[in-house]
Design an enzyme around this catalytic site. Structure first.
Site, short mmCIF file in Angstrom:
data_model
loop_
_atom_site.label_atom_id
_atom_site.label_comp_id
_atom_site.label_asym_id
_atom_site.label_seq_id
_atom_site.Cartn_x
_atom_site.Cartn_y
_atom_site.Cartn_z
N GLU A 93 0.83 -1.22 0.00
CA GLU A 93 0.00 0.00 0.00
C GLU A 93 0.87 1.26 0.00
OE1 GLU A 93 -3.02 -0.07 -0.54
OE2 GLU A 93 -3.75 -2.02 0.11
N ASN B 81 1.29 3.90 -3.09
CA ASN B 81 0.95 5.31 -2.92
C ASN B 81 2.08 6.23 -3.36
OD1 ASN B 81 -1.61 4.81 -2.01
ND2 ASN B 81 -1.19 5.28 0.14
N ARG C 257 -9.56 3.36 -7.87
CA ARG C 257 -8.93 3.32 -6.55
C ARG C 257 -10.03 3.47 -5.50
NH1 ARG C 257 -4.39 2.50 -8.27
NH2 ARG C 257 -4.24 1.41 -6.33
N1 LIG Z 1 2.85 9.14 -0.95
C1 LIG Z 1 1.82 9.98 -1.20
N2 LIG Z 1 2.05 11.16 -1.83
C2 LIG Z 1 1.02 12.01 -2.10
N3 LIG Z 1 -0.28 11.75 -1.78
C3 LIG Z 1 -0.56 10.59 -1.15
C4 LIG Z 1 0.47 9.64 -0.83
N4 LIG Z 1 -0.11 8.59 -0.21
C5 LIG Z 1 -1.42 8.87 -0.15
N5 LIG Z 1 -1.71 10.06 -0.72
C6 LIG Z 1 -3.05 10.70 -0.80
O1 LIG Z 1 -3.90 10.07 0.15
C7 LIG Z 1 -5.06 9.55 -0.49
C8 LIG Z 1 -5.52 8.29 0.23
O2 LIG Z 1 -4.57 7.24 0.10
P1 LIG Z 1 -5.08 5.72 0.18
O3 LIG Z 1 -3.93 4.83 -0.07
O4 LIG Z 1 -5.83 5.54 1.45
O5 LIG Z 1 -6.14 5.63 -1.01
P2 LIG Z 1 -5.87 5.56 -2.59
O6 LIG Z 1 -4.44 5.30 -2.85
O7 LIG Z 1 -6.45 6.78 -3.19
O8 LIG Z 1 -6.72 4.30 -3.02
P3 LIG Z 1 -6.30 2.75 -2.79
O9 LIG Z 1 -5.08 2.73 -1.92
O10 LIG Z 1 -7.47 2.12 -2.13
O11 LIG Z 1 -6.04 2.21 -4.14
C9 LIG Z 1 -4.67 9.36 -1.94
O12 LIG Z 1 -5.78 9.39 -2.83
C10 LIG Z 1 -3.70 10.53 -2.16
O13 LIG Z 1 -4.42 11.72 -2.44
MG LIG Z 2 -3.37 3.80 -1.92
#
Ligand SMILES: Nc1ncnc2c1ncn2[C@@H]1O[C@H](COP(=O)(O)OP(=O)(O)OP(=O)(O)O)[C@@H](O)[C@H]1O
Ligand SMILES: [Mg+2]
Lengths: 146, 125
Positions: free
Chosen positions: A52, A56, A112
């Site tokens: 995860e 990200n 996502r």
């Molecule tokens: N490393 C990062 N850099 C910039 N923004 C981030 C980062 N990690 C998370 N985010 C932000 O936080 C939000 C939530 O992250 P999360 O992993 O919970 O969900 P997601 O990645 O959008 O979906 P999923 O992980 O379920 O595929 C993301 O949509 C993004 O906007």
């Molecule tokens: Mg994610």
């Protein structure tokens, strides 16, 4: 859960921020933890949480088509606590509390679910998120092996 | 049968039921491959029911949840139902955690055939 003791083992590596390295990071963490004999569930939990955080960094931190490096680090402490760090120098997160909310996503493709942080939280003992817009994001996860 | 990276699946189409057998690891990298193949088959066959069989899936993260929700929407668009089968206990935990089961009205019930596969899951669209 700040450790006073020194880690008994540690590793760190840099990987290009490309999606094929998501499975590479899971494999690396699995190999690193193998000597500790984690249970199958512990290992699966940690691999999922790492996946995860690395995803990200690649998807949100740098974004499609952007060059970047994902930093993966891990430490094992004498009490069998594992500390894992995933870091990027990407765009950072404006509102961390909002980003950590279940189902919150900035993705617009409809592919996502916004569950990454929730997965990291429930599969580890503790999750810390440090981020600065324009500078990058550091995810630290702790899990104590049985 | 299609094999790319650690991903393979095949599609069966009889009586308007399309079954996609997913195997390998589902992450952000591989989800795209599954998505493209399933959507192509959906649009080609326009079945009345789509089954995603997860019995060959050894790893899945939240990208897999996104894959399921995305396919649910695709199925709805063409008027097909979606059923998830062969979910391991671990995959069920992930679905429950995400609340996808509540969102989509997934019914989780015990599979009688194999001990290591716990659930046959139906999403009512
Ligand atoms: N490393 C990062 N850099 C910039 N923004 C981030 C980062 N990690 C998370 N985010 C932000 O936080 C939000 C939530 O992250 P999360 O992993 O919970 O969900 P997601 O990645 O959008 O979906 P999923 O992980 O379920 O595929 C993301 O949509 C993004 O906007
Ligand atoms: Mg994610």
């Amino acid at each position: 859960m700040r450790r006073k003791s020194e880690p008994k083992n540690h590793m760190s590596c840099e990987l290009r921020a490309v999606s094929v390295n998501e499975s590479v990071c899971r494999a690396i963490i699995g190999v690193f933890l193998a000597p500790e004999n984690p249970t199958a569930t512990e290992l699966a939990d940690i691999k999922c949480a790492v996946s995860e955080a690395v995803t990200n960094a690649i998807v949100h931190g740098y974004g499609a088509g952007n060059e970047g490096i994902v930093y993966l680090g891990a430490e094992i402490y004498p009490d069998r606590t594992v500390r894992i760090t995933v870091r990027d120098k990407g765009k950072g997160i404006e509102d961390i509390a909002l980003a950590r909310r279940p189902l919150y996503t900035t993705d617009t493709s409809g592919e996502r679910s916004g569950m990454g942080f929730s997965v990291m939280e429930s599969f580890t003992d503790r999750l810390r998120v440090l981020s600065r817009p324009g500078a990058g994001t550091r995810i630290t996860m702790y899990k104590r092996l049985s | 049968m299609l094999t790319r990276d650690h991903v393979s699946f095949d599609l069966e189409n009889g009586e308007g039921i399309l079954t996609a057998r997913l195997s390998g690891e589902i992450d952000h990298h591989t989800a795209r491959i599954f998505r493209e193949e399933i959507d192509r088959a959906l649009l080609r066959e326009t079945p009345r029911a789509l089954t995603l069989d997860f019995s060959g899936v050894g790893f899945m993260d939240s990208s897999g949840i996104g894959l399921i929700v995305g396919r649910l929407e695709m199925a709805r668009e063409i008027g097909a139902t979606l059923t998830l089968s062969g979910l391991s206990q671990r995959l069920c935990r992930l679905l429950e955690l995400s609340g996808v089961d509540r969102l989509c009205g997934i019914v989780i019930s015990k599979s009688t055939e194999r001990e290591d596969l716990f659930h046959e899951t139906e999403i009512r669209t």
